[in-house]
Scaffold this motif. Structure first.
Motif, PDB file in Angstrom:
ATOM      1  N   TYR A 197      -6.967   4.430   7.095  1.00  0.00           N
ATOM      2  CA  TYR A 197      -6.111   3.879   6.044  1.00  0.00           C
ATOM      3  C   TYR A 197      -6.958   3.259   5.012  1.00  0.00           C
ATOM      4  O   TYR A 197      -6.791   3.332   3.798  1.00  0.00           O
ATOM      5  N   PHE A 231      -0.603   8.609   6.723  1.00  0.00           N
ATOM      6  CA  PHE A 231      -0.281   7.209   6.280  1.00  0.00           C
ATOM      7  C   PHE A 231       1.084   6.960   5.798  1.00  0.00           C
ATOM      8  O   PHE A 231       1.436   7.585   4.919  1.00  0.00           O
ATOM      9  N   HIS A 232       1.696   5.944   6.437  1.00  0.00           N
ATOM     10  CA  HIS A 232       3.009   5.618   5.780  1.00  0.00           C
ATOM     11  C   HIS A 232       2.624   4.071   5.127  1.00  0.00           C
ATOM     12  O   HIS A 232       1.946   3.429   5.794  1.00  0.00           O
ATOM     13  N   GLU A 291       2.616   0.376   3.493  1.00  0.00           N
ATOM     14  CA  GLU A 291       3.138  -0.553   4.222  1.00  0.00           C
ATOM     15  C   GLU A 291       2.913  -1.940   3.075  1.00  0.00           C
ATOM     16  O   GLU A 291       2.156  -1.908   2.410  1.00  0.00           O
ATOM     17  N   ARG A 351      -5.573   1.799  12.098  1.00  0.00           N
ATOM     18  CA  ARG A 351      -5.501   1.641  10.460  1.00  0.00           C
ATOM     19  C   ARG A 351      -6.941   1.786   9.822  1.00  0.00           C
ATOM     20  O   ARG A 351      -6.711   1.807   8.361  1.00  0.00           O
ATOM     21  N   VAL A 361      -5.590  -4.306   5.859  1.00  0.00           N
ATOM     22  CA  VAL A 361      -4.594  -3.619   6.238  1.00  0.00           C
ATOM     23  C   VAL A 361      -3.956  -4.167   7.581  1.00  0.00           C
ATOM     24  O   VAL A 361      -4.828  -4.872   8.027  1.00  0.00           O
ATOM     25  N   ASP A 420       2.338   5.214   0.210  1.00  0.00           N
ATOM     26  CA  ASP A 420       2.240   6.245   1.382  1.00  0.00           C
ATOM     27  C   ASP A 420       1.180   7.370   1.172  1.00  0.00           C
ATOM     28  O   ASP A 420       0.870   7.660  -0.186  1.00  0.00           O
ATOM     29  N   ALA A 421       0.708   8.067   1.990  1.00  0.00           N
ATOM     30  CA  ALA A 421      -0.343   9.086   2.048  1.00  0.00           C
ATOM     31  C   ALA A 421       0.040  10.124   2.967  1.00  0.00           C
ATOM     32  O   ALA A 421      -0.693  10.191   3.976  1.00  0.00           O
ATOM     33  N   TRP A 467       0.970  -1.247  -0.076  1.00  0.00           N
ATOM     34  CA  TRP A 467       0.046  -0.036   0.056  1.00  0.00           C
ATOM     35  C   TRP A 467       0.822   1.324   0.126  1.00  0.00           C
ATOM     36  O   TRP A 467       1.974   1.314   0.592  1.00  0.00           O
ATOM     37  N   HIS A 512      -2.091  12.507   4.791  1.00  0.00           N
ATOM     38  CA  HIS A 512      -3.453  12.167   5.760  1.00  0.00           C
ATOM     39  C   HIS A 512      -2.446  11.405   6.974  1.00  0.00           C
ATOM     40  O   HIS A 512      -3.095  10.637   7.946  1.00  0.00           O
ATOM     41  N   TRP A 545      -9.192   5.195   3.022  1.00  0.00           N
ATOM     42  CA  TRP A 545      -8.421   6.349   2.092  1.00  0.00           C
ATOM     43  C   TRP A 545      -8.263   5.364   1.030  1.00  0.00           C
ATOM     44  O   TRP A 545      -8.129   5.775  -0.393  1.00  0.00           O
ATOM     45  N   LEU A 546      -7.652   3.968   1.112  1.00  0.00           N
ATOM     46  CA  LEU A 546      -7.207   3.212   0.150  1.00  0.00           C
ATOM     47  C   LEU A 546      -8.517   2.802  -0.823  1.00  0.00           C
ATOM     48  O   LEU A 546      -8.461   2.970  -2.150  1.00  0.00           O
TER      49      LEU A 546
END
Length: 184
Positions: free
Chosen positions: A166, A119-120, A122, A163, A152, A113-114, A111, A117, A169-170
């Motif tokens: 995240y 989010f790193h 991973e 998470r 996730v 980075d964002a 996945w 937001h 967001w995905l």
């Protein structure tokens, strides 16, 4: 899946077939798949591997017995192909699945980075599963439609799942929304 795909991503497929007719039909469409029949608890205790029934150990589709007697006490039969290149089996498998419960599982994704937001990116637990004709990965809850699970990593801090945003967001990145609760 394409959003997180990388050079080492892989796909596995699995289906549960509940009749001899379905086993033989799917074997014709997926002769390279491995078919494993049901075994009773304790049935193989103390039985050397070479003396165990072939269908219980797993048989390639092209070598399956055609005599229905061979399947007595062995249904359901699991059909699977594991760790293949992405794009190599998905179309053939979804065409062959018919009314049976099954899954297409993409793993070893990454996945992105964002940072805007927090989010790193991973790769741990970065997976996508398409459930066909079922609601669960155990293939035990029949459904008339299909479900997509986006995986996730689970991180809980102070009782809060960190998470889950995240995952939302995905989904947004590919024009979708999360419609159900988290699953374990």
């Amino acid at each position: 899946m394409e959003f997180g795909r990388c050079e080492y991503s892989a796909v596995s497929v699995c289906a549960e077939l509940r009749s001899v007719g379905e086993v033989l039909r799917v074997a014709k469409e997926l002769p390279e798949a491995r078919f494993t029949g049901h075994e009773e608890c304790g049935e193989l205790d103390g039985v050397p591997y070479e003396d165990q029934p072939a269908l219980v150990c797993g048989v390639q589709g092209s070598a399956l017995p055609v005599d229905p007697v061979a399947y007595e006490g062995r249904l359901p039969v699991e059909c699977e192909l594991r760790d293949l290149p992405v794009g190599s089996i998905e179309d053939a498998f979804t065409a062959a699945i018919g009314p049976n419960a099954g899954e297409v599982h993409w793993e070893d994704l990454c996945w992105p980075d964002a940072p805007e937001h927090g989010f790193h990116g991973e790769s741990k637990h970065a997976e996508v599963t398409l459930l066909l004709n079922t609601r669960t990965r155990d293939l035990d809850e029949p459904a008339a439609d299909h479900t997509v699970l986006v995986h996730v990593r689970r991180v809980t801090i102070d009782g809060r799942q960190m998470r889950e945003p995240y995952a939302h967001w995905l989904a947004e990145q590919v024009g979708l929304t999360v419609i159900g609760p988290e699953q374990w």
